[in-house]
Design a protein around this motif. Sequence first.
Motif, PDB file in Angstrom:
ATOM      1  N   GLY A  37       0.783  -1.227   0.000  1.00 25.32           N
ATOM      2  CA  GLY A  37       0.000   0.000   0.000  1.00 25.32           C
ATOM      3  C   GLY A  37       0.814   1.275   0.000  1.00 25.32           C
ATOM      4  O   GLY A  37       0.262   2.365   0.118  1.00 25.32           O
ATOM      5  N   LYS A  40       3.707   1.951  -4.588  1.00 25.87           N
ATOM      6  CA  LYS A  40       4.702   1.530  -5.576  1.00 25.87           C
ATOM      7  C   LYS A  40       4.047   1.226  -6.926  1.00 25.87           C
ATOM      8  O   LYS A  40       4.473   1.714  -7.961  1.00 25.87           O
ATOM      9  CB  LYS A  40       5.456   0.276  -5.093  1.00 25.87           C
ATOM     10  CG  LYS A  40       6.100   0.425  -3.725  1.00 25.87           C
ATOM     11  CD  LYS A  40       6.865  -0.832  -3.317  1.00 25.87           C
ATOM     12  CE  LYS A  40       6.011  -2.084  -3.173  1.00 25.87           C
ATOM     13  NZ  LYS A  40       5.092  -2.057  -2.023  1.00 25.87           N
ATOM     14  N   SER A  41       3.007   0.393  -6.883  1.00 26.35           N
ATOM     15  CA  SER A  41       2.374   0.010  -8.150  1.00 26.35           C
ATOM     16  C   SER A  41       1.701   1.203  -8.811  1.00 26.35           C
ATOM     17  O   SER A  41       1.736   1.342 -10.038  1.00 26.35           O
ATOM     18  CB  SER A  41       1.332  -1.085  -7.917  1.00 26.35           C
ATOM     19  OG  SER A  41       1.957  -2.248  -7.452  1.00 26.35           O
ATOM     20  N   SER A  42       1.091   2.051  -8.012  1.00 20.89           N
ATOM     21  CA  SER A  42       0.454   3.243  -8.586  1.00 20.89           C
ATOM     22  C   SER A  42       1.493   4.081  -9.315  1.00 20.89           C
ATOM     23  O   SER A  42       1.233   4.603 -10.409  1.00 20.89           O
ATOM     24  CB  SER A  42      -0.207   4.077  -7.485  1.00 20.89           C
ATOM     25  OG  SER A  42      -1.137   3.288  -6.777  1.00 20.89           O
TER      26      SER A  42
HETATM   27  N1  LIG Z   1      -7.606   1.692  -8.819  1.00 23.73           N
HETATM   28  C1  LIG Z   1      -7.584   2.022  -7.508  1.00 23.73           C
HETATM   29  N2  LIG Z   1      -8.679   2.544  -6.909  1.00 23.73           N
HETATM   30  C2  LIG Z   1      -8.662   2.882  -5.606  1.00 23.73           C
HETATM   31  N3  LIG Z   1      -7.608   2.724  -4.795  1.00 23.73           N
HETATM   32  C3  LIG Z   1      -6.497   2.203  -5.310  1.00 23.73           C
HETATM   33  C4  LIG Z   1      -6.417   1.821  -6.688  1.00 23.73           C
HETATM   34  N4  LIG Z   1      -5.185   1.331  -6.929  1.00 23.73           N
HETATM   35  C5  LIG Z   1      -4.528   1.405  -5.754  1.00 23.73           C
HETATM   36  N5  LIG Z   1      -5.294   1.930  -4.783  1.00 23.73           N
HETATM   37  C6  LIG Z   1      -4.896   2.169  -3.388  1.00 23.73           C
HETATM   38  O1  LIG Z   1      -3.731   2.943  -3.384  1.00 23.73           O
HETATM   39  C7  LIG Z   1      -2.833   2.500  -2.369  1.00 23.73           C
HETATM   40  C8  LIG Z   1      -1.496   2.205  -2.983  1.00 23.73           C
HETATM   41  O2  LIG Z   1      -1.631   1.057  -3.774  1.00 23.73           O
HETATM   42  P1  LIG Z   1      -0.427   0.467  -4.612  1.00 23.73           P
HETATM   43  O3  LIG Z   1      -0.964  -0.705  -5.333  1.00 23.73           O
HETATM   44  O4  LIG Z   1       0.207   1.539  -5.401  1.00 23.73           O
HETATM   45  O5  LIG Z   1       0.560   0.011  -3.442  1.00 23.73           O
HETATM   46  P2  LIG Z   1       1.832  -0.901  -3.528  1.00 23.73           P
HETATM   47  O6  LIG Z   1       2.927  -0.147  -2.884  1.00 23.73           O
HETATM   48  O7  LIG Z   1       2.052  -1.373  -4.904  1.00 23.73           O
HETATM   49  O8  LIG Z   1       1.422  -2.109  -2.580  1.00 23.73           O
HETATM   50  P3  LIG Z   1       1.707  -3.684  -2.721  1.00 23.73           P
HETATM   51  O9  LIG Z   1       3.050  -3.899  -2.114  1.00 23.73           O
HETATM   52  O10 LIG Z   1       0.627  -4.310  -1.917  1.00 23.73           O
HETATM   53  O11 LIG Z   1       1.650  -4.030  -4.155  1.00 23.73           O
HETATM   54  C9  LIG Z   1      -3.481   1.298  -1.705  1.00 23.73           C
HETATM   55  O12 LIG Z   1      -4.063   1.714  -0.492  1.00 23.73           O
HETATM   56  C10 LIG Z   1      -4.540   0.872  -2.682  1.00 23.73           C
HETATM   57  O13 LIG Z   1      -5.661   0.330  -2.017  1.00 23.73           O
END
Ligand SMILES: Nc1ncnc2c1ncn2[C@@H]1O[C@H](COP(=O)(O)OP(=O)(O)OP(=O)(O)O)[C@@H](O)[C@H]1O
Lengths: 304, 265
Positions: A37, A40-42
């Motif tokens: 969360g 990173k993926s965003s």
């Molecule tokens: N399409 C979306 N709509 C609403 N919220 C989102 C969306 N995509 C991501 N989020 C939220 O944004 C936050 C960051 O998500 P993200 O996937 O970027 O994290 P991450 O660092 O990749 O985590 P992980 O290690 O679990 O993959 C999270 O709280 C997630 O629930």
Amino acid sequence: MVGAHRLTKRFGEFTAVDAIDVEVRRGEAFGFLGPNGAGKSSTMRMIGCVSPPTEGSLRILGLDPATDGPAIRARLGVVPQRDTLDEELTVRENILVYGRYFGLSRAQVNAKADELLEFAQLGERAGSVVEPLSGGMKRRLTIARSLVNDPELLLLDEPTTGLDPQARHVLWDRLFRLKRSGVTLVLTTHYMDEAEQLCDRLVVMDGGRIVAEGSPRELIALHSTREVLELRFAADDHAPYAAKLTGLADRVEVLPDRLLLYTDDGDATAAAVHGRGLAPLSVLARRSTLEDVFLHLTGRTLVD
Amino acid sequence: MAATTTPVRPHEGRLAGRAFAYWMANYRRVWRGTIISGFLGPLFFLVAMGFGLGALVDDGGLGGTGYVEFIAPGLLAAQAMQTAVGESTFPVMGALKWHRQYHAMLATPLGIADLVLGHVAFVTMRVAITSVAFAVVAVALGAIASWWVLAAVFAAVLTGLAFTTPVFAFAARQDNDSGFNVLFRFIVMPMFLFSGTFFPVSQLPALLEAIARVTPLWHGVELCRGLVLETATVAGSLGHAGYLLLWAAGGLWLAFASFRKRLVT
Ligand SMILES: Nc1ncnc2c1ncn2[C@@H]1O[C@H](COP(=O)(O)OP(=O)(O)OP(=O)(O)O)[C@@H](O)[C@H]1O
Ligand SMILES: [Mg+2]
């Protein structure tokens, strides 16, 4: 290769990426390290030109994703967090089909497929349907597929999550080779050993923000000591012991099951602990890692 | 961002051929089965409804046309609808949620318009195949006797398209397949039964007749029937074709918007 300034992504009210600044240089391996969360993926999806930024500026390969998305994506390789392989097609067909998306001719993509299957050590499985393959093989196929267009910049979102240690080492080896051949790597991970192994530079993300930035070595030097002494006591609560250790280390971190003493000489500190008449169940002196950096910066461990 | 306010930007869609090529590659694994059912379906329908039921039906109400000649062009259009809807529901949801081919495509130079146009082109090709198969069977059985059957195949393909694009838009807004059951039971099935395939809509109560006349299927049926029975007028045929095109174009615009909303986040 990548230049982000005050890059922000919001989903409704929720801010997933909060005004981050990132600069990735040609030829380096750059990492985003952070817990679930962190955003990173965003961030990766914005860099991959599939998710428009809410605010801030972003340039990829010198171009603007808002107007040149297709042209940028033509020069990127993308390994998403969740595989998007076509499980009903064969290993080889997956590469062929994907190459066609980049406009490669049948002959080009055929030649390329042989090369990539060899690179990913999937030559023997070329004719197998993807569905029953192991997680490590699928991940290697996703990486092989992402290279079909000879990308200048390769984006890898948690390339080795869920793989066994052996499969991870095979993948790391492939990524090293890519880096040596001049491909710029941007990857995310929540494994600090992976970040230490692969990344020339990295940022630590937490709650959508960048909390630290530098090479693994720099980060450790800046935010931690050379060594860490881990102590376990026969007690449910380790906090009272921390009070008895004041003055023995630069910093003491209390975890539910152990104490971490940040010090430049673990063995000397261990001797000092015994000198105070304390008898821990176990004593371990080790080098500082990025995990310690992360713990120091956020007060939490990286992988729960 | 500006990108999210309009469903599609002008230069998008040029790469649709690459998405189409994927669906074709995928189809190569299963085409044999679909060809066989493509011939058997019409054969069963025409024999049962046309010759079996038709033998009992008084053809006085159909102006001298035999019942099998009456329903053959209707079934041609109705089958185009069914193929179009079938190929635009589960496969679209699968590419969004299960197999995620759309996500794979979006990581490459392809954009939303390429995804939609490429996949719609593939569905249209599937409709064309089933329509040709139907026409071959119908001609072989003597249910269609006019060379205008060639034009009717195009009309059937157009009928399919009038369903494909709106159903794409609908499918991209579904989170699970329960919406498809509603679509099949309460829209496709009634249309199949009451839009002139099996009997003239003038047989219906006035209100239902009015509803039947605005369905795209009725226009498709009338267009196909007018062509193969050689009773069509130019103005009437152009009117039906124009109406179907309107559905196809409106549906396409909605599909772009739905896909963008779903996939660009
Ligand atoms: N399409 C979306 N709509 C609403 N919220 C989102 C969306 N995509 C991501 N989020 C939220 O944004 C936050 C960051 O998500 P993200 O996937 O970027 O994290 P991450 O660092 O990749 O985590 P992980 O290690 O679990 O993959 C999270 O709280 C997630 O629930
Ligand atoms: Mg992630």
